[in-house]
Write a protein that holds these residues in place. Structure first.
Motif, short mmCIF file in Angstrom:
data_model
loop_
_atom_site.label_atom_id
_atom_site.label_comp_id
_atom_site.label_asym_id
_atom_site.label_seq_id
_atom_site.Cartn_x
_atom_site.Cartn_y
_atom_site.Cartn_z
N PRO A 14 -51.63 12.38 8.52
CA PRO A 14 -51.83 11.22 9.39
C PRO A 14 -50.96 11.30 10.65
CG PRO A 14 -51.16 10.53 7.18
CD PRO A 14 -51.07 12.02 7.22
N THR A 15 -51.48 10.74 11.72
CA THR A 15 -50.74 10.68 12.99
C THR A 15 -50.67 9.22 13.43
OG1 THR A 15 -52.79 10.88 14.24
CG2 THR A 15 -51.63 12.93 13.72
N ARG A 16 -49.95 8.99 14.51
CA ARG A 16 -49.88 7.65 15.07
C ARG A 16 -51.31 7.12 15.32
NH1 ARG A 16 -45.91 5.24 18.57
NH2 ARG A 16 -44.83 7.23 18.63
N ALA A 17 -52.16 8.02 15.85
CA ALA A 17 -53.53 7.61 16.19
C ALA A 17 -54.35 7.27 14.96
CB ALA A 17 -54.21 8.72 16.98
N SER A 18 -54.09 7.90 13.83
CA SER A 18 -55.00 7.76 12.69
C SER A 18 -54.67 6.55 11.81
CB SER A 18 -55.03 9.05 11.86
OG SER A 18 -53.86 9.20 11.09
N LYS A 65 -54.35 6.75 7.96
CA LYS A 65 -55.44 7.45 7.30
C LYS A 65 -55.39 8.92 7.66
CE LYS A 65 -57.56 4.12 9.15
NZ LYS A 65 -58.45 3.08 9.70
N ALA A 66 -55.85 9.73 6.72
CA ALA A 66 -55.71 11.17 6.94
C ALA A 66 -57.04 11.80 7.32
CB ALA A 66 -55.13 11.83 5.68
N ASN A 67 -57.91 11.04 7.96
CA ASN A 67 -59.22 11.59 8.34
C ASN A 67 -59.15 12.24 9.73
OD1 ASN A 67 -59.59 8.91 6.72
ND2 ASN A 67 -61.34 10.19 6.23
N LEU A 68 -59.75 13.41 9.85
CA LEU A 68 -59.70 14.12 11.13
C LEU A 68 -60.35 13.29 12.23
CD1 LEU A 68 -60.51 17.80 10.07
CD2 LEU A 68 -58.31 16.64 10.15
N HIS A 69 -61.41 12.56 11.88
CA HIS A 69 -62.08 11.72 12.89
C HIS A 69 -61.19 10.62 13.42
CE1 HIS A 69 -66.06 13.29 11.37
NE2 HIS A 69 -66.06 13.52 12.67
N GLN A 70 -60.21 10.24 12.63
CA GLN A 70 -59.30 9.17 13.06
C GLN A 70 -58.13 9.75 13.87
OE1 GLN A 70 -59.95 5.92 12.22
NE2 GLN A 70 -61.61 6.32 10.78
N GLY A 71 -58.09 11.09 13.96
CA GLY A 71 -57.01 11.69 14.74
C GLY A 71 -55.93 12.35 13.90
N GLY A 87 -51.99 24.17 12.04
CA GLY A 87 -52.89 23.02 12.02
C GLY A 87 -53.90 23.01 13.15
N VAL A 88 -54.86 22.10 13.03
CA VAL A 88 -55.76 21.80 14.15
C VAL A 88 -55.76 20.30 14.40
CG1 VAL A 88 -57.43 23.65 14.06
CG2 VAL A 88 -57.75 21.69 12.58
N LEU A 89 -55.82 19.99 15.70
CA LEU A 89 -55.95 18.60 16.12
C LEU A 89 -57.13 18.59 17.07
CD1 LEU A 89 -54.79 15.74 16.13
CD2 LEU A 89 -53.22 16.44 17.92
N GLY A 90 -58.21 17.92 16.66
CA GLY A 90 -59.46 18.07 17.41
C GLY A 90 -59.85 19.54 17.33
N ASN A 91 -60.05 20.17 18.46
CA ASN A 91 -60.39 21.59 18.44
C ASN A 91 -59.22 22.50 18.80
OD1 ASN A 91 -63.05 21.53 17.61
ND2 ASN A 91 -63.78 21.02 19.66
N ASP A 92 -58.04 21.91 18.90
CA ASP A 92 -56.88 22.70 19.31
C ASP A 92 -56.03 23.13 18.12
OD1 ASP A 92 -57.41 22.55 22.04
OD2 ASP A 92 -56.50 20.56 22.15
N VAL A 93 -55.56 24.36 18.19
CA VAL A 93 -54.61 24.83 17.18
C VAL A 93 -53.23 24.25 17.53
CG1 VAL A 93 -53.43 26.85 16.25
CG2 VAL A 93 -55.89 26.93 16.71
N VAL A 94 -52.56 23.67 16.55
CA VAL A 94 -51.23 23.11 16.80
C VAL A 94 -50.22 23.63 15.76
CG1 VAL A 94 -51.95 20.99 17.98
CG2 VAL A 94 -51.83 20.99 15.50
N ASP A 95 -49.02 23.86 16.21
CA ASP A 95 -47.95 24.31 15.31
C ASP A 95 -47.09 23.15 14.83
OD1 ASP A 95 -48.66 26.98 15.61
OD2 ASP A 95 -47.44 27.17 17.44
N GLU A 96 -47.05 22.11 15.66
CA GLU A 96 -46.14 21.00 15.37
C GLU A 96 -46.93 19.71 15.21
OE1 GLU A 96 -43.78 20.86 18.84
OE2 GLU A 96 -42.75 22.74 18.41
N HIS A 97 -46.38 18.81 14.41
CA HIS A 97 -47.00 17.49 14.28
C HIS A 97 -46.85 16.76 15.62
CE1 HIS A 97 -47.67 13.34 13.04
NE2 HIS A 97 -48.34 13.85 12.02
#
Ligand SMILES: Nc1ncnc2c1ncn2[C@@H]1O[C@H](COP(=O)(O)OP(=O)(O)O)[C@@H](O)[C@H]1O
Ligand SMILES: [Mg+2]
Length: 327
Positions: free
Chosen positions: A181-185, A188-194, A210-220
């Motif tokens: 989960p992120t601030r945006a989500s 909730k742990a759904n990818l659609h929620q961010g 990790g991925v956030l949207g279509n981007d590869v991310v290393d950090e939360h």
């Protein structure tokens, strides 16, 4: 990062929606089995009967006349979760983590925001009339135990409980991801929620990038903590439970979602007959090759534990160039 085109993705073994629907879901998931997983109350009953742990059900609100039962259902509860029985993608879920100090009928959501009892009743009434259900059909609202945070993912979760999604093909776990989960989500742990999705090494249960949207991310994105290299607790148990999800539902192409509770350990949150395909991006690996591997070694007499062991043996994370990057 630049995503490869669909044709290129296909060539490297990444399943697309059409292929998933036609080759796997239509063939392996008979429609008559959908009701078992499309209604979270039924899924819970099914899992319980099979001896699998789930978040306790506090109550179900089945129609408008029952909406006022809410206060009674949560009377002795500090925290709880309200969700549409036929919802998906995290829509319509309220994660209530506490109450107002002075006004007990004010409820604090994961985001820190307070909602009044009136607002909750209104939300439940909308839920029951089908605002969040798959085809807008009338629905039930269920109220359940709010899972308590387990320490492993504390640094890579923002106000919410991560969940672990395992794709199970003909009873064999083939790919997994942890959703953070992120601030945006909003709890909730759904990818659609961010939420961020992190791939998982099936052999060890360790997270990959990790991925956030279509981007590869290393950090939360909110905490800045590194996503890769975290060990999912009780990985063996999680693999075996997800494999049993097949025995319980009969669905040959299945997504099993679990959460880890600090006190109760892994719990089945839901099962899904049409799991999404982003898991391939999170793992930087296509599903097709793994599915073909299972076809080659499929053993109808193997039990869940044996099938889980196959997953450990066959699907270590590969060290490889980024599949999803084009030259
Ligand atoms: N009982 C719970 N306790 C804490 N968080 C929960 C609970 N139920 C759901 N959530 C959060 O909401 C997300 C979505 O819940 P889920 O039951 O999977 O519904 P959906 O079908 O909408 O994905 C979960 O991934 C989790 O992060
Ligand atoms: Mg879910």
């Amino acid at each position: 990062m630049i995503l490869a085109r669909p044709k290129q993705l296909h060539d490297i073994g990444v399943l697309g929606l059409n292929e998933r629907n036609a080759d796997y879901i239509a063939r392996l998931n008979p429609r008559r089995l959908y009701p078992l997983v499309d209604d979270k109350v039924l899924t819970k009953e099914l899992a319980l009967k099979a001896g699998m742990a789930v978040p306790d059900l506090y109550g179900v609100i089945a129609h408008q006349g029952e909406v006022r039962k809410f206060a009674d259902i949560v009377r002795d509860r500090e925290s709880f979760v309200i969700k549409p029985a036929r919802g998906s993608g995290g829509d319509g879920i309220f994660v209530v983590i506490g109450r107002g100090k002075r006004k007990r009928d004010n409820y604090r959501l994961s985001s820190g925001l307070f909602v009044s009892e009136g607002e909750i009743l209104h939300h439940i009434s909308n839920t029951v009339s089908g605002q969040y259900s798959l085809a807008g059909q009338r629905d039930h609202a269920l109220i359940e135990y709010c899972v308590h945070f387990e320490a492993t993912f504390a640094e890579v979760s923002y106000q919410g409980v991560p969940d672990i999604r395992v794709i199970v093909y003909r009873g064999y776990p083939v790919m997994a991801m942890v959703r953070l989960p992120t601030r945006a989500s909003d709890g909730k742990a759904n990818l659609h929620q961010g939420a961020v999705g992190a791939g998982v090494d099936m052999s060890t249960g360790e997270t990959l990038t990790g991925v956030l949207g279509n981007d590869v991310v290393d950090e939360h994105p909110d905490t800045g903590a590194l996503i890769a290299g975290l060990q999912i607790p009780m990985w063996d148990f999680i693999l075996e439970s997800s494999a049993r999800g097949y025995d319980v539902t009969g669905l040959g192409y299945l997504g099993v979602d679990m959460v880890i509770d600090a006190d109760r350990g892994p719990l089945i949150l839901e099962m899904n007959a049409r799991p999404g395909l982003n898991i391939q991006i999170a793992n930087n690996t296509g599903l097709r090759e793994r599915i073909e591997r299972i076809e080659a070694l499929y053993d109808p007499s193997a039990n869940a534990l044996q099938r889980a062991r196959v997953a450990r043996r066959e699907f270590p994370a590969r060290i490889q160039a980024d599949l999803f990057k084009t030259a």
